[in-house]
Structures are given as C-alpha cells and as structure tokens.
Design a protein around this motif. Structure first.
Motif, PDB file in Angstrom:
ATOM      1  N   ILE A 117       0.833  -1.203   0.000  1.00 48.13           N
ATOM      2  CA  ILE A 117       0.000   0.000   0.000  1.00 48.13           C
ATOM      3  C   ILE A 117       0.868   1.254   0.000  1.00 48.13           C
ATOM      4  N   VAL A 118       1.862   1.292   0.878  1.00 48.56           N
ATOM      5  CA  VAL A 118       2.721   2.483   0.970  1.00 48.56           C
ATOM      6  C   VAL A 118       3.524   2.672  -0.305  1.00 48.56           C
ATOM      7  N   LEU A 119       4.074   1.586  -0.857  1.00 50.14           N
ATOM      8  CA  LEU A 119       4.836   1.714  -2.104  1.00 50.14           C
ATOM      9  C   LEU A 119       3.947   2.150  -3.263  1.00 50.14           C
ATOM     10  N   SER A 120       2.703   1.699  -3.289  1.00 50.19           N
ATOM     11  CA  SER A 120       1.782   2.130  -4.342  1.00 50.19           C
ATOM     12  C   SER A 120       1.483   3.617  -4.236  1.00 50.19           C
ATOM     13  N   VAL A 121       1.259   4.090  -3.027  1.00 46.09           N
ATOM     14  CA  VAL A 121       1.004   5.522  -2.836  1.00 46.09           C
ATOM     15  C   VAL A 121       2.233   6.341  -3.220  1.00 46.09           C
ATOM     16  N   LEU A 122       3.413   5.886  -2.785  1.00 44.86           N
ATOM     17  CA  LEU A 122       4.638   6.608  -3.139  1.00 44.86           C
ATOM     18  C   LEU A 122       4.883   6.591  -4.650  1.00 44.86           C
ATOM     19  N   PHE A 123       4.568   5.470  -5.298  1.00 48.59           N
ATOM     20  CA  PHE A 123       4.721   5.403  -6.746  1.00 48.59           C
ATOM     21  C   PHE A 123       3.794   6.391  -7.434  1.00 48.59           C
ATOM     22  N   CYS A 124       2.539   6.433  -7.003  1.00 52.17           N
ATOM     23  CA  CYS A 124       1.590   7.360  -7.622  1.00 52.17           C
ATOM     24  C   CYS A 124       2.016   8.810  -7.414  1.00 52.17           C
ATOM     25  N   LEU A 125       2.491   9.125  -6.206  1.00 49.49           N
ATOM     26  CA  LEU A 125       2.948  10.493  -5.953  1.00 49.49           C
ATOM     27  C   LEU A 125       4.175  10.840  -6.786  1.00 49.49           C
ATOM     28  N   SER A 126       5.134   9.918  -6.865  1.00 46.81           N
ATOM     29  CA  SER A 126       6.329  10.214  -7.651  1.00 46.81           C
ATOM     30  C   SER A 126       5.989  10.280  -9.138  1.00 46.81           C
ATOM     31  N   ALA A 127       5.102   9.439  -9.605  1.00 50.65           N
ATOM     32  CA  ALA A 127       4.699   9.499 -11.013  1.00 50.65           C
ATOM     33  C   ALA A 127       3.954  10.799 -11.292  1.00 50.65           C
ATOM     34  N   TRP A 128       3.147  11.231 -10.326  1.00 54.24           N
ATOM     35  CA  TRP A 128       2.409  12.491 -10.498  1.00 54.24           C
ATOM     36  C   TRP A 128       3.377  13.667 -10.637  1.00 54.24           C
ATOM     37  N   PHE A 129       4.390  13.716  -9.770  1.00 51.06           N
ATOM     38  CA  PHE A 129       5.337  14.829  -9.834  1.00 51.06           C
ATOM     39  C   PHE A 129       6.266  14.699 -11.036  1.00 51.06           C
ATOM     40  N   TYR A 130       6.567  13.471 -11.456  1.00 48.29           N
ATOM     41  CA  TYR A 130       7.383  13.293 -12.651  1.00 48.29           C
ATOM     42  C   TYR A 130       6.617  13.739 -13.883  1.00 48.29           C
ATOM     43  N   MET A 131       5.364  13.389 -13.938  1.00 42.64           N
ATOM     44  CA  MET A 131       4.560  13.745 -15.101  1.00 42.64           C
ATOM     45  C   MET A 131       4.274  15.236 -15.165  1.00 42.64           C
ATOM     46  N   ASP A 132       4.565  15.952 -14.100  1.00 45.82           N
ATOM     47  CA  ASP A 132       4.358  17.394 -14.111  1.00 45.82           C
ATOM     48  C   ASP A 132       5.266  18.051 -15.149  1.00 45.82           C
ATOM     49  N   GLY A 133       6.454  17.512 -15.363  1.00 43.13           N
ATOM     50  CA  GLY A 133       7.368  18.081 -16.341  1.00 43.13           C
ATOM     51  C   GLY A 133       7.233  17.480 -17.723  1.00 43.13           C
ATOM     52  N   VAL A 134       6.421  16.457 -17.880  1.00 45.84           N
ATOM     53  CA  VAL A 134       6.257  15.793 -19.171  1.00 45.84           C
ATOM     54  C   VAL A 134       5.128  16.472 -19.938  1.00 45.84           C
ATOM     55  N   ARG A 135       5.258  16.543 -21.235  1.00 46.49           N
ATOM     56  CA  ARG A 135       4.283  17.271 -22.041  1.00 46.49           C
ATOM     57  C   ARG A 135       3.022  16.474 -22.339  1.00 46.49           C
ATOM     58  N   TYR A 136       3.023  15.193 -22.069  1.00 47.55           N
ATOM     59  CA  TYR A 136       1.866  14.370 -22.385  1.00 47.55           C
ATOM     60  C   TYR A 136       0.836  14.485 -21.274  1.00 47.55           C
ATOM     61  N   GLU A 137      -0.129  15.336 -21.467  1.00 49.46           N
ATOM     62  CA  GLU A 137      -1.134  15.585 -20.431  1.00 49.46           C
ATOM     63  C   GLU A 137      -2.083  14.400 -20.259  1.00 49.46           C
ATOM     64  N   GLY A 138      -2.180  13.539 -21.247  1.00 46.76           N
ATOM     65  CA  GLY A 138      -3.056  12.372 -21.120  1.00 46.76           C
ATOM     66  C   GLY A 138      -2.588  11.446 -20.010  1.00 46.76           C
ATOM     67  N   TYR A 139      -1.274  11.264 -19.880  1.00 44.47           N
ATOM     68  CA  TYR A 139      -0.742  10.427 -18.815  1.00 44.47           C
ATOM     69  C   TYR A 139      -1.009  11.039 -17.444  1.00 44.47           C
ATOM     70  N   LYS A 140      -0.835  12.343 -17.356  1.00 43.45           N
ATOM     71  CA  LYS A 140      -1.067  13.023 -16.082  1.00 43.45           C
ATOM     72  C   LYS A 140      -2.536  12.919 -15.696  1.00 43.45           C
ATOM     73  N   PHE A 141      -3.414  13.036 -16.659  1.00 44.93           N
ATOM     74  CA  PHE A 141      -4.842  12.916 -16.380  1.00 44.93           C
ATOM     75  C   PHE A 141      -5.176  11.500 -15.902  1.00 44.93           C
ATOM     76  N   GLY A 142      -4.586  10.494 -16.565  1.00 41.78           N
ATOM     77  CA  GLY A 142      -4.833   9.105 -16.155  1.00 41.78           C
ATOM     78  C   GLY A 142      -4.308   8.823 -14.757  1.00 41.78           C
TER      79      GLY A 142
END
Length: 182
Positions: A117-142
């Motif tokens: 559970i904790v690793l899943s939450v940390l993964f989602c948070l890190s992916a969210w902040f990583y996707m902040d700099g990526v131009r593909y908004e579809g991934y960030k929305f997903g």
C-alpha cells in the motif's frame, strides 16, 4: 567459540582490512565514507520496521525483540531469494518469546500488505510529480484519475469501515485493531 564463528570473524576482519587498504589506494573514491553514510538510513529503517512490527502485534512483541527479529530477517534475506528471510521472524518470535507462529505469520503478511500500500502511494505520488514536467497531459490525467480512485477507496475505508467486514483479510485485521466500531 565454534570453528564456524571463528572463520566468519576472520573473514570479516580480512574483508575490513582489504576495504581500508583499497580505500587508501583510491583516494578519489571514498568507499568507507559511502558505507558510513549508507548505515544511517539502514539503521533508521530497522528502527521504524521494529516499531511497525510492535504495533501490528498489538504490543505482544517488545521493541527489542522486534528489532532483533527484523535484523535476523534482513540478514537472512541477503542469502534467501524473494524476501523469504521474513518468514524466519515468526519462528524467532516463537523461540524467544513464545509468540505463536500463526500470529507471527499474520504479522509478516500484514507488514507485506502495508508495504504494498505504501509503495503504491509513493509510486503514484512520484509518477504524479514526474509527469508534471512531461508534455503528455493524457498520462497526467490518467494518473490523476487513478490517484483520485485510490484516495477515495482510502477515505471510504476510514469513513465507512463497516463495509470492509465482508472482505476476509481486511475485516479481521480492522476488527483486531479496533478500527471497526459496532
């Protein structure tokens, strides 16, 4: 002292002497400093895992016993594959304190579930902040949708825990930790 322990101590001393010798030959790479710095998070991690084990066992296992059992589990996980060393903890609990093996296995399984559970939450948070700099908004929305669904499930577990009684593992775990109020 047994012959095996003597050989193990001798090998450790030879390895330490070689490490110091190698460190002096390569002054641009400070191996000893890196090892020293790496010990700080390792010790903090062992302390936190011991507290988690004590909480999950509802205080039946002392902090010192949990710390020693987790040190044994981490050490044996170096040799055994796939974190199988953690299954030695219940046996250690039984031999040292009389804590039953099935209860110890339940604590180990609960630890693994909370790890997921904790690793899943940390993964989602890190992916969210990583996707902040990526131009593909579809991934960030997903990822945002997945994060909202996961957060909604977590809030519903806290606000409406009586619905979780029908789930075999979570119902027993939540009632044992007095989360479900009847």
């Amino acid at each position: 002292m047994s012959i095996f322990r003597s050989i193990l101590i001798l090998v450790a001393i030879i390895a330490a002497v070689y490490l110091v010798w190698w460190d002096f030959l390569h002054p641009e790479i400070t191996v000893l400093y890196a090892i020293l710095v790496a010990q700080i998070p390792s010790v903090c991690s062992l302390l936190l895992i011991a507290v988690r084990t004590q909480v999950l066992s509802q205080g039946c296992i002392s902090f010192g016993l949990a710390l020693r059992a987790n040190a044994v589990a981490v050490s044996s996980s170096i040799i055994l594959p796939a974190k199988l060393g953690d299954f030695g903890k219940p046996v250690y609990f039984k031999r040292v304190s009389g804590f039953s093996v099935p209860k110890g296995m339940a604590v180990v399984v609960e630890e693994r579930i909370w790890d997921i559970i904790v690793l899943s939450v940390l993964f989602c948070l890190s992916a969210w902040f990583y996707m902040d700099g990526v131009r593909y908004e579809g991934y960030k929305f997903g990822l945002g949708i997945l994060f909202i669904i996961g957060f909604s499930i977590l809030v519903s577990m806290v606000v409406f825990p009586q619905f979780l009684e029908n789930i075999p593992f979570f119902g027993a775990m939540l009632s044992r930790h007095n989360v479900i109020v009847k």
